[in-house]
Each structure stands twice: as structure tokens, then as C-alpha cells.
Design a protein around this motif. Sequence first.
Motif, PDB file in Angstrom:
ATOM      1  N   HIS A  45      46.236  43.885  38.299  1.00 51.05           N
ATOM      2  CA  HIS A  45      45.872  43.987  36.888  1.00 51.05           C
ATOM      3  C   HIS A  45      46.915  43.333  35.976  1.00 51.05           C
ATOM      4  O   HIS A  45      46.559  42.664  35.011  1.00 51.05           O
ATOM      5  CB  HIS A  45      45.668  45.453  36.482  1.00 51.05           C
TER       6      HIS A  45
ATOM      7  N   ASP B 231      49.439  44.703  30.475  1.00 51.05           N
ATOM      8  CA  ASP B 231      48.596  43.537  30.714  1.00 51.05           C
ATOM      9  C   ASP B 231      48.600  42.620  29.501  1.00 51.05           C
ATOM     10  O   ASP B 231      49.330  42.850  28.533  1.00 51.05           O
ATOM     11  CB  ASP B 231      47.175  43.949  31.119  1.00 51.05           C
ATOM     12  N   GLU B 232      47.784  41.584  29.561  1.00 47.18           N
ATOM     13  CA  GLU B 232      47.759  40.577  28.497  1.00 47.18           C
ATOM     14  C   GLU B 232      47.265  41.116  27.156  1.00 47.18           C
ATOM     15  O   GLU B 232      47.464  40.494  26.119  1.00 47.18           O
ATOM     16  CB  GLU B 232      46.931  39.356  28.919  1.00 47.18           C
TER      17      GLU B 232
ATOM     18  N   GLY C 137      48.918  40.979  36.796  1.00 50.93           N
ATOM     19  CA  GLY C 137      49.111  39.567  37.128  1.00 50.93           C
ATOM     20  C   GLY C 137      50.210  39.268  38.128  1.00 50.93           C
ATOM     21  O   GLY C 137      50.535  38.102  38.358  1.00 50.93           O
TER      22      GLY C 137
ATOM     23  N   PRO D 123      47.793  37.886  43.002  1.00 47.19           N
ATOM     24  CA  PRO D 123      46.735  36.937  42.616  1.00 47.19           C
ATOM     25  C   PRO D 123      45.326  37.529  42.717  1.00 47.19           C
ATOM     26  O   PRO D 123      45.088  38.497  43.435  1.00 47.19           O
ATOM     27  CB  PRO D 123      46.897  35.819  43.657  1.00 47.19           C
ATOM     28  N   THR D 124      44.402  36.914  41.974  1.00 42.45           N
ATOM     29  CA  THR D 124      42.986  37.285  42.075  1.00 42.45           C
ATOM     30  C   THR D 124      42.189  36.213  42.811  1.00 42.45           C
ATOM     31  O   THR D 124      41.058  36.458  43.203  1.00 42.45           O
ATOM     32  CB  THR D 124      42.362  37.487  40.683  1.00 42.45           C
TER      33      THR D 124
ATOM     34  N   LYS E 110      38.695  43.351  38.417  1.00 38.24           N
ATOM     35  CA  LYS E 110      37.902  42.437  37.581  1.00 38.24           C
ATOM     36  C   LYS E 110      36.880  43.199  36.746  1.00 38.24           C
ATOM     37  O   LYS E 110      36.653  42.857  35.579  1.00 38.24           O
ATOM     38  CB  LYS E 110      37.209  41.379  38.445  1.00 38.24           C
TER      39      LYS E 110
ATOM     40  N   LYS F  38      38.839  44.749  33.925  1.00 33.34           N
ATOM     41  CA  LYS F  38      39.279  43.718  32.978  1.00 33.34           C
ATOM     42  C   LYS F  38      38.112  43.207  32.131  1.00 33.34           C
ATOM     43  O   LYS F  38      38.293  42.908  30.947  1.00 33.34           O
ATOM     44  CB  LYS F  38      39.977  42.574  33.706  1.00 33.34           C
TER      45      LYS F  38
END
Length: 160
Positions: free
Chosen positions: A21, A60-61, A23, A26-27, A145, A148
Motif C-alpha cells: 500500500h 500513502d500518496e 509503495g 511492487p504491484t 488495489k 486504493k
Amino acid sequence: MHIIYHCYGGTHTSVVASYIHIGVLPTDRIPTKEEIEGIPMFDKLNGQNDTGHIVSVGSDEYGNIIYSLGVKSGKKLIESALKDLYYHLFNNNNGLLIIDTSSATNWIMKIGGFTSIALKMPIIGRPLVTYGVRKAYKNIVQIVKNIKAQESAEYNAIKR
């Protein structure tokens, strides 16, 4: 927002999901054994991330704080308690997401985790649980995902 990923022991799927989540993992590919085992809380109980302790993993972002938690067999009790506490503090539950990652746990991870943590034989258990995580990785990524996507939709709705 506060996003809490939880699983049975709090050292495998919830930790991996948390690091995906924010980062760190990797996704777009399955990480190496070294990348997985290099996560500070992976397959380790050290007081901070013992069962029942909420561990802040990072942000997170969107600036949301991401946590990992082990719940053992008290999933419903702990989820209810967290929701109630959050509601009493903020008069709503809009800023809290609690995500159960145990659906991504496979039998290899269960055997490896039990061997590593309960039997205190990480030299045998950790390679097993790491292998199991690599096998389940796409499922863990999908959980993240989904969260997110929900998070992005909420962020964009607020931004408008």
C-alpha cells in the motif's frame, strides 16, 4: 484516513499488504525472497508487532496512515472495538478502513508461520512462509488495489 490491514498473526499478509500500500513492495511483479524478508516486521514478533498491537507502517500518496495488526481469533471483537473507539473519538467512522487480509493466506503460509513463530524455528518456517507469500502475492496485491481504488474515489469526491 486510517487504514488498518489485519490478519491472524499480524506478521505476514497484513504486513505485506501494508508495505504494498505505501509503495515499498511492487504491484507489477512478485518480489524476490530478499525483498519480502527485508520488510522490518515480516515474520517477526518483537513486542511492537505482537498480536493485538497496531503498528503504523507509513503513509500513502494521499497522506493516509497505514497500519498492520494481528488479531488471532478475535477478528470480530477487535474490528468492533476499533470502529467503536474511532466513532467515540470522531463521531463517525468515515476516516477508518479495516481490511482483513487473511483471505489471501494459503496453507504454506500457515505451516511456515506456525513453524517460524509458534515453534520458534524461523530457519525452517521463514523460507516456507516467504514461498507462500510469493504464491499468494497477486491475491494480496488485489486486496490492496481494491482499497486504493476506494481510497482514490473518496479522495476525488472530496477534492471536487
